[in-house]
Design a protein around this motif. Structure first.
Motif, PDB file in Angstrom:
ATOM      1  N   SER A 176       0.879  -1.167   0.000  1.00 38.29           N
ATOM      2  CA  SER A 176       0.000   0.000   0.000  1.00 38.29           C
ATOM      3  C   SER A 176       0.913   1.212   0.000  1.00 38.29           C
ATOM      4  CB  SER A 176      -0.876   0.012   1.253  1.00 38.29           C
ATOM      5  OG  SER A 176      -0.052   0.212   2.390  1.00 38.29           O
ATOM      6  N   PHE A 177       0.348   2.386  -0.183  1.00 34.99           N
ATOM      7  CA  PHE A 177       1.179   3.587  -0.188  1.00 34.99           C
ATOM      8  C   PHE A 177       1.881   3.758   1.148  1.00 34.99           C
ATOM      9  CE2 PHE A 177       1.616   8.113   0.818  1.00 34.99           C
ATOM     10  CZ  PHE A 177       2.567   8.444  -0.136  1.00 34.99           C
ATOM     11  N   VAL A 178       1.122   3.544   2.218  1.00 36.93           N
ATOM     12  CA  VAL A 178       1.691   3.719   3.563  1.00 36.93           C
ATOM     13  C   VAL A 178       2.838   2.740   3.777  1.00 36.93           C
ATOM     14  CG1 VAL A 178       1.195   3.570   6.031  1.00 36.93           C
ATOM     15  CG2 VAL A 178      -0.465   4.597   4.479  1.00 36.93           C
ATOM     16  N   ASP A 179       2.631   1.521   3.305  1.00 42.45           N
ATOM     17  CA  ASP A 179       3.669   0.503   3.450  1.00 42.45           C
ATOM     18  C   ASP A 179       4.913   0.904   2.660  1.00 42.45           C
ATOM     19  OD1 ASP A 179       4.529  -2.289   4.163  1.00 42.45           O
ATOM     20  OD2 ASP A 179       4.627  -2.403   1.980  1.00 42.45           O
ATOM     21  N   SER A 180       4.725   1.393   1.438  1.00 41.73           N
ATOM     22  CA  SER A 180       5.871   1.830   0.631  1.00 41.73           C
ATOM     23  C   SER A 180       6.595   2.981   1.305  1.00 41.73           C
ATOM     24  CB  SER A 180       5.406   2.280  -0.751  1.00 41.73           C
ATOM     25  OG  SER A 180       4.814   1.216  -1.419  1.00 41.73           O
ATOM     26  N   LEU A 181       5.814   3.891   1.878  1.00 39.44           N
ATOM     27  CA  LEU A 181       6.394   5.050   2.554  1.00 39.44           C
ATOM     28  C   LEU A 181       7.219   4.582   3.762  1.00 39.44           C
ATOM     29  CD1 LEU A 181       6.280   8.112   2.225  1.00 39.44           C
ATOM     30  CD2 LEU A 181       4.487   8.153   3.970  1.00 39.44           C
ATOM     31  N   ALA A 182       6.663   3.614   4.492  1.00 43.48           N
ATOM     32  CA  ALA A 182       7.356   3.111   5.672  1.00 43.48           C
ATOM     33  C   ALA A 182       8.706   2.508   5.285  1.00 43.48           C
ATOM     34  CB  ALA A 182       6.498   2.065   6.372  1.00 43.48           C
ATOM     35  N   HIS A 183       8.739   1.840   4.120  1.00 44.32           N
ATOM     36  CA  HIS A 183      10.002   1.252   3.669  1.00 44.32           C
ATOM     37  C   HIS A 183      10.982   2.315   3.183  1.00 44.32           C
ATOM     38  CE1 HIS A 183       7.792  -2.556   3.788  1.00 44.32           C
ATOM     39  NE2 HIS A 183       8.965  -3.142   3.762  1.00 44.32           N
TER      40      HIS A 183
ATOM     41  N   MET B   1      -1.512  -8.136  -5.831  1.00 37.80           N
ATOM     42  CA  MET B   1      -0.567  -7.184  -5.254  1.00 37.80           C
ATOM     43  C   MET B   1      -0.473  -5.948  -6.155  1.00 37.80           C
ATOM     44  SD  MET B   1       3.236  -8.073  -4.101  1.00 37.80           S
ATOM     45  CE  MET B   1       2.781  -9.797  -4.077  1.00 37.80           C
ATOM     46  N   SER B   2      -0.647  -4.788  -5.603  1.00 42.67           N
ATOM     47  CA  SER B   2      -0.591  -3.604  -6.460  1.00 42.67           C
ATOM     48  C   SER B   2       0.845  -3.139  -6.626  1.00 42.67           C
ATOM     49  CB  SER B   2      -1.436  -2.490  -5.857  1.00 42.67           C
ATOM     50  OG  SER B   2      -0.855  -2.055  -4.660  1.00 42.67           O
ATOM     51  N   ASP B   3       1.064  -2.452  -7.716  1.00 41.00           N
ATOM     52  CA  ASP B   3       2.409  -1.954  -7.988  1.00 41.00           C
ATOM     53  C   ASP B   3       2.642  -0.680  -7.187  1.00 41.00           C
ATOM     54  OD1 ASP B   3       4.214  -1.501 -11.081  1.00 41.00           O
ATOM     55  OD2 ASP B   3       4.712  -0.887  -9.052  1.00 41.00           O
ATOM     56  N   PRO B   4       3.714  -0.601  -6.391  1.00 39.26           N
ATOM     57  CA  PRO B   4       3.931   0.583  -5.570  1.00 39.26           C
ATOM     58  C   PRO B   4       4.164   1.824  -6.414  1.00 39.26           C
ATOM     59  CG  PRO B   4       5.820  -0.877  -5.469  1.00 39.26           C
ATOM     60  CD  PRO B   4       4.743  -1.609  -6.189  1.00 39.26           C
ATOM     61  N   ALA B   5       4.563   1.621  -7.675  1.00 41.87           N
ATOM     62  CA  ALA B   5       4.828   2.778  -8.517  1.00 41.87           C
ATOM     63  C   ALA B   5       3.525   3.465  -8.925  1.00 41.87           C
ATOM     64  CB  ALA B   5       5.595   2.352  -9.750  1.00 41.87           C
ATOM     65  N   VAL B   6       2.422   2.716  -8.871  1.00 39.31           N
ATOM     66  CA  VAL B   6       1.146   3.283  -9.280  1.00 39.31           C
ATOM     67  C   VAL B   6       0.460   3.861  -8.044  1.00 39.31           C
ATOM     68  CG1 VAL B   6      -0.996   2.830 -10.520  1.00 39.31           C
ATOM     69  CG2 VAL B   6       1.015   1.463 -11.004  1.00 39.31           C
ATOM     70  N   TRP B   7       0.780   5.089  -7.755  1.00 37.66           N
ATOM     71  CA  TRP B   7       0.185   5.730  -6.586  1.00 37.66           C
ATOM     72  C   TRP B   7      -0.936   6.645  -7.031  1.00 37.66           C
ATOM     73  CZ3 TRP B   7       5.348   7.332  -3.875  1.00 37.66           C
ATOM     74  CH2 TRP B   7       5.907   6.190  -3.319  1.00 37.66           C
ATOM     75  N   THR B   8      -2.095   6.341  -6.624  1.00 36.49           N
ATOM     76  CA  THR B   8      -3.220   7.198  -7.006  1.00 36.49           C
ATOM     77  C   THR B   8      -3.536   8.137  -5.864  1.00 36.49           C
ATOM     78  OG1 THR B   8      -4.774   5.649  -6.105  1.00 36.49           O
ATOM     79  CG2 THR B   8      -4.198   5.357  -8.420  1.00 36.49           C
ATOM     80  N   ARG B   9      -4.315   9.167  -6.207  1.00 39.49           N
ATOM     81  CA  ARG B   9      -4.724  10.128  -5.191  1.00 39.49           C
ATOM     82  C   ARG B   9      -5.518   9.416  -4.099  1.00 39.49           C
ATOM     83  NH1 ARG B   9      -5.526  15.679  -5.249  1.00 39.49           N
ATOM     84  NH2 ARG B   9      -7.308  16.374  -4.028  1.00 39.49           N
ATOM     85  N   ARG B  10      -6.365   8.449  -4.564  1.00 37.87           N
ATOM     86  CA  ARG B  10      -7.193   7.741  -3.612  1.00 37.87           C
ATOM     87  C   ARG B  10      -6.332   6.950  -2.614  1.00 37.87           C
ATOM     88  NH1 ARG B  10     -11.061   3.725  -6.324  1.00 37.87           N
ATOM     89  NH2 ARG B  10     -11.685   5.564  -7.461  1.00 37.87           N
ATOM     90  N   ALA B  11      -5.302   6.290  -3.194  1.00 39.27           N
ATOM     91  CA  ALA B  11      -4.418   5.500  -2.327  1.00 39.27           C
ATOM     92  C   ALA B  11      -3.740   6.404  -1.313  1.00 39.27           C
ATOM     93  CB  ALA B  11      -3.378   4.776  -3.176  1.00 39.27           C
ATOM     94  N   LEU B  12      -3.370   7.590  -1.783  1.00 41.26           N
ATOM     95  CA  LEU B  12      -2.701   8.542  -0.909  1.00 41.26           C
ATOM     96  C   LEU B  12      -3.595   8.917   0.263  1.00 41.26           C
ATOM     97  CD1 LEU B  12      -0.676  11.055  -3.002  1.00 41.26           C
ATOM     98  CD2 LEU B  12      -0.514  10.924  -0.535  1.00 41.26           C
ATOM     99  N   LEU B  13      -4.852   9.229  -0.091  1.00 40.23           N
ATOM    100  CA  LEU B  13      -5.795   9.646   0.948  1.00 40.23           C
ATOM    101  C   LEU B  13      -6.101   8.491   1.901  1.00 40.23           C
ATOM    102  CD1 LEU B  13      -8.213  11.777  -1.237  1.00 40.23           C
ATOM    103  CD2 LEU B  13      -6.651  12.603   0.523  1.00 40.23           C
ATOM    104  N   ALA B  14      -6.277   7.319   1.286  1.00 42.04           N
ATOM    105  CA  ALA B  14      -6.571   6.152   2.122  1.00 42.04           C
ATOM    106  C   ALA B  14      -5.422   5.898   3.068  1.00 42.04           C
ATOM    107  CB  ALA B  14      -6.800   4.923   1.236  1.00 42.04           C
ATOM    108  N   GLY B  15      -4.220   6.045   2.534  1.00 43.87           N
ATOM    109  CA  GLY B  15      -3.032   5.818   3.362  1.00 43.87           C
ATOM    110  C   GLY B  15      -2.968   6.823   4.479  1.00 43.87           C
ATOM    111  N   ALA B  16      -3.198   8.076   4.163  1.00 45.26           N
ATOM    112  CA  ALA B  16      -3.103   9.119   5.177  1.00 45.26           C
ATOM    113  C   ALA B  16      -4.154   8.903   6.253  1.00 45.26           C
ATOM    114  CB  ALA B  16      -3.290  10.474   4.524  1.00 45.26           C
TER     115      ALA B  16
END
Lengths: 317, 531
Positions: A176-183, B1-16
């Motif tokens: 996930s984005f958070v996981d990538s950020l953590a790494h 498994m999603s590709d970490p290079a494909v960061w969408t705005r939604r993923a960003l918000l969900a992550g935050a």
């Protein structure tokens, strides 16, 4: 810098790259070990089989012939195949460039913001306790070996606190984005600390020089606020001498932070370099080195362009 | 498994929104989800077991052979129902040659659900033998002259000569799926990235430089004693961590559960970690000092014996982190062929000096005979740290008895050439073998790896006997005779054997080390977490 000057600079990079390639080729091939060493203790791989492999990879040719063949292939856009994996060198490089750019960009962004802020602050308060703290901090940052800093961070944040993953680019199966950020946090921090330390000192020195100029005094006399004077008038001029150093550092960030990537098992160009070095994978090794050299030359030119853009006096150079 | 290079705005918000960092909880080990995370200390070149220059750790969990060596380097059946022998009729003498019949296990499926049959076995032989395929080793292909497959579960291999070491390579390494690889170039096949096997785990992702993810194969043929389908684990993850410090950190932080080849330089630090245990397992490799018989000084047995007595193995072991173990025979003790009663050659420098005196080599400093100094060109592989270190220790030990040995190290192909053609006087080296080594390669007069010019007709006969019979008892008798002759002749002084240092979570049970190149992962179906 005029277009003609730029073209001349780019053209002069070609013989430079050729010279570098010859030197690198010799150094790489004369170092102990070879790609077939992995078979040295294996009695099943007979001398005849080894000769076959050696001939298949052209390793049985004299060095000048090997260089000639490599150069000819490179000039036609063929970077060859990895002896270790059998895959095209370009595929290997492109695959590893993404993670390196990601790491480099993160570190660069942090380093640029931090060094501009710290360098300006230290210069504006030269001689004060703030300046002394920044001085001590940057000196520590410069003196700390990257691998040591990496190990300390890993121990603290992974082993003791358990907050961050110690290596790799993602938690397998949980991306996930958070996981990538953590790494990304720790390797980017290590790169950023080492880079920030150097840049801060250059910017501070440039600022102190600029702040003693008459036009700064004039700016203050006009009643401008300190913030306005520092940011709008001083920083633009102070940063010019530091730009060539920063540009070269950017190249090294992009061409692979070898130690940081190796310690954090970050799958970028730096790790690829270490692995191909270990296996004496000549085609990949040469690919990485040539890409790094080209990046340094290009960064130098970009640095000059930036300097010229910021300082009109340099535009005709 | 999603590709970490494909960061969408939604993923960003969900992550935050989720949490500041993944680290809000403790970095977990894989155990909660019945996963085992393995640390590999090397990067992977290919996942094709016939092409790789590395140990086939991943491959052993994914691809199966007809047989496999166990922890004692003895063959046990895997895809075959039994190991062919003379007694069970699986091997039949056939004039000067032999015929081996494998009965295959029924109801075995490939990971894509296709049934495994004898046609796959015959295909494997053809594919590996194909000259267009650049294989790391084609051992075992040339000895077979024909393969017949009278029915889907029977394979008949015809050999031109008796080959008691038939099990050591080809069909033991692994079987290739004919239905996927027929007509495909094996050098560039996608199989090399994503092998399809019949093993307990399937490769579901391979990210170069990062990891290989394998998942439980639900159709695996093997069951445990209670009838439960194996494997026990759901996932087996191989993480590539070439940096040994990071390896240690990952064990400590709980991110890694198993390292089967812990680097010697980290092994001591891993002792005493809570919940972690270390095992030392033998490996089928040994270091030795070889003499070139073309040098008249070394053709003298008294000189070779003196050198053998001058070597103290304890500092050699210390120089390599206290991990290798001293040995007295080129047959490492894990084999049945090892003769436990073989007397060791004691470290005795005084005896060594007396032997050299008796041989006529005298004088202070470097000994001489008829004005000629006792000086030798000493070969080792350049750039191999442990070897060069051991070489220096031996040079010092030889100096103590008046022998001047000087390093003449070489690399790569030139090292191999020097080693095989005898361009040295003394050679420090390692041999690594499969579970059934062919000793004639090293010590027979015409042995392909005998660069020493060593020749003993009696030994040649013993080796023919050992490698020309299918009777295990006769082979063992011949092996004992071989060791006695080698101990007397001393063409080579066996020095140390390596160990694999296994670091694993104590909660992992069912793990069995394996000294062979098939690696412990050949038994991964039986590994599980204790309750």
């Amino acid at each position: 810098m005029s277009a003609r000057v730029l073209l001349t600079r780019l053209a002069s990079a070609i013989p430079l790259l050729l010279g570098i390639s010859l030197l690198l080729f010799l150094v790489v091939h004369l170092a102990p070990g070879g790609p077939l060493d992995v078979y040295a203790d294996n009695p099943s791989v007979t001398p005849a089989a080894l000769e076959r492999l050696s001939a298949a990879y052209g390793l049985d040719q004299p060095l000048p012939v090997q260089y000639g063949l490599w150069l000819k292939a490179m000039l036609t856009g063929d970077w060859g195949f990895s002896i270790r994996t059998g895959r095209p060198v370009l595929t290997e490089l492109v695959e590893r460039l993404g993670p390196t750019l990601q790491l480099g960009a993160a570190a660069m962004a942090v380093a640029l913001v931090a060094s501009l802020a710290l360098g300006t602050l230290a210069a504006a308060r030269a001689g004060s306790w703030i300046d002394r703290v920044v001085d001590a901090a940057t000196l520590s940052g410069l003196s700390m070996p990257a691998f040591w800093l990496a190990l300390v961070l890993q121990y603290l944040f992974s082993v003791r606190l358990g907050w961050l993953p110690s290596a790799g680019m993602e938690t397998i199966g949980e991306t996930s984005f958070v996981d990538s950020l953590a790494h990304l946090v720790m390797p980017a921090t290590v790169l950023a600390i080492v880079t920030t330390a150097g840049w801060t000192r250059y910017i501070r020195a440039g600022m102190i020089d600029v702040l003693s100029r008459d036009y700064i005094r004039t700016a203050y006399a006009k009643g401008l606020s300190e913030r306005e004077v520092l940011v709008r008038h001083a920083l633009r001029n102070a940063i010019v001498p530091a730009i060539s150093i920063i540009a070269l550092d950017l190249a090294s960030l992009i061409s692979g932070a070898v130690i940081t990537e190796a310690v954090f098992a970050w799958p970028g160009i730096g790790s690829l370099f270490v692995q191909s070095m270990d296996g004496r994978d000549y085609p990949v090794l040469m690919g990485v080195l040539m890409m790094g050299s080209a990046a340094v030359i290009l960064a130098n030119i970009v640095g000059d362009l930036l300097q010229a853009a910021l300082d009109p006096r340099l535009r005709n150079g | 498994m999603s590709d970490p290079a494909v960061w969408t705005r939604r993923a960003l918000l969900a992550g935050a929104g989720a949490s500041a960092l993944a680290g809000c909880g403790r970095v977990r080990s894989g155990r909660a989800s019945n996963t085992l995370v393995v640390g590999l200390t090397y990067d992977l070149d290919t996942l094709n077991v016939y092409s790789t220059g590395f140990l086939g750790d991943v491959e052993a969990a994914v691809v199966e052979g007809l047989l496999a060596p166990d922890e004692h380097a003895r063959y046990v059946p895997v895809l075959a129902t039994e190991v062919p022998t003379l007694e069970n009729g699986g091997i039949v003498r056939d004039g000067a040659g032999m015929t081996i019949t494998y009965k295959l296990r029924p109801d075995v499926l490939w990971h894509d659900g296709h049934p495994f049959t004898s046609a796959d076995v015959a295909f494997t032989w053809r594919a590996v033998k194909n000259p267009a395929f650049i294989a790391e080793s084609k051992d075992g292909t040339e000895e077979i002259v024909a393969i017949e497959t009278p029915d889907p579960l029977t394979v008949i291999c015809r050999y031109a000569a008796v080959s008691p070491t038939f099990a050591t390579t080809l069909f033991t390494f692994g079987i290739l799926p004919q239905h996927l690889l027929e007509g495909v170039d094996l050098n560039t096949a996608s199989y090399n990235e994503r092998p399809i096997g019949t093993g307990p785990f399937m490769v579901t992702a391979f990210k170069r430089g990062q990891y290989v993810l394998t998942e439980r194969f639900p159709g695996y043929w093997r069951h445990d004693a209670s009838g439960r389908r194996l494997p026990y684990l759901d996932k087996l993850i191989f993480k590539i961590i070439p940096n040994s410090n990071t390896l240690l950190t990952q064990i400590r932080s709980g991110e890694l559960d198993l390292v089967t080849q812990t680097p010697y330089d980290q092994a001591k630090q891993m002792r005493g970690l809570a919940g972690v245990e270390m095992m030392r397992a033998p490996l089928l490799s040994w270091q030795h000092l070889d003499f070139n018989f073309r040098n008249p000084m070394l053709a003298d047995r008294q000189v070779r014996l003196a050198i053998a007595h001058a070597i103290d193995r304890a500092p050699l072991v210390r120089a390599q982190g206290d991990f290798p173990v001293p040995i007295k025979s080129p047959v490492v003790p894990v084999f049945d062929f090892y003769d436990p009663d073989l007397p060791p050659i004691a470290y005795d420098p005084d005896k060594a000096r007396a032997l050299l005196d008796a041989a006529g080599y005298v004088g202070k400093g470097v000994r001489r005979r008829a004005g000629k100094p006792l000086r030798f060109r000493f070969l080792a592989q350049a750039g191999k740290g442990n070897d060069e270190l051991a070489q220096q220790v031996i040079i010092a030990q030889l100096k103590a008895i008046g022998i001047d040995a000087y390093a003449d190290n070489k690399t790569g192909v030139s090292y191999r050439q020097a080693r095989y053609t005898g361009q040295y006087d003394i050679n420090y080296a390692t041999w690594v073998t499969g579970a059934d080594p062919i000793y004639s390669r090293f010590y027979a007069t015409k042995g392909s790896n005998n660069g020493q010019g060593y020749s003993n007709r009696l030994l040649d006969r013993v080796l023919v006997q050992m490698e020309g019979t299918l009777d295990p008892a006769e082979r063992r008798r011949a092996a004992f005779a071989m060791q006695k002759i080698l101990l007397h002749d001393l063409p080579s002084v066996p020095l140390t054997s390596n160990v694999a240092v296994v670091t694993k979570r104590s909660a992992l049970v069912g793990f069995t080390p394996n000294p062979t190149n098939m690696t412990p992962f050949v038994g991964s179906a039986f590994w599980r977490w204790s309750a």
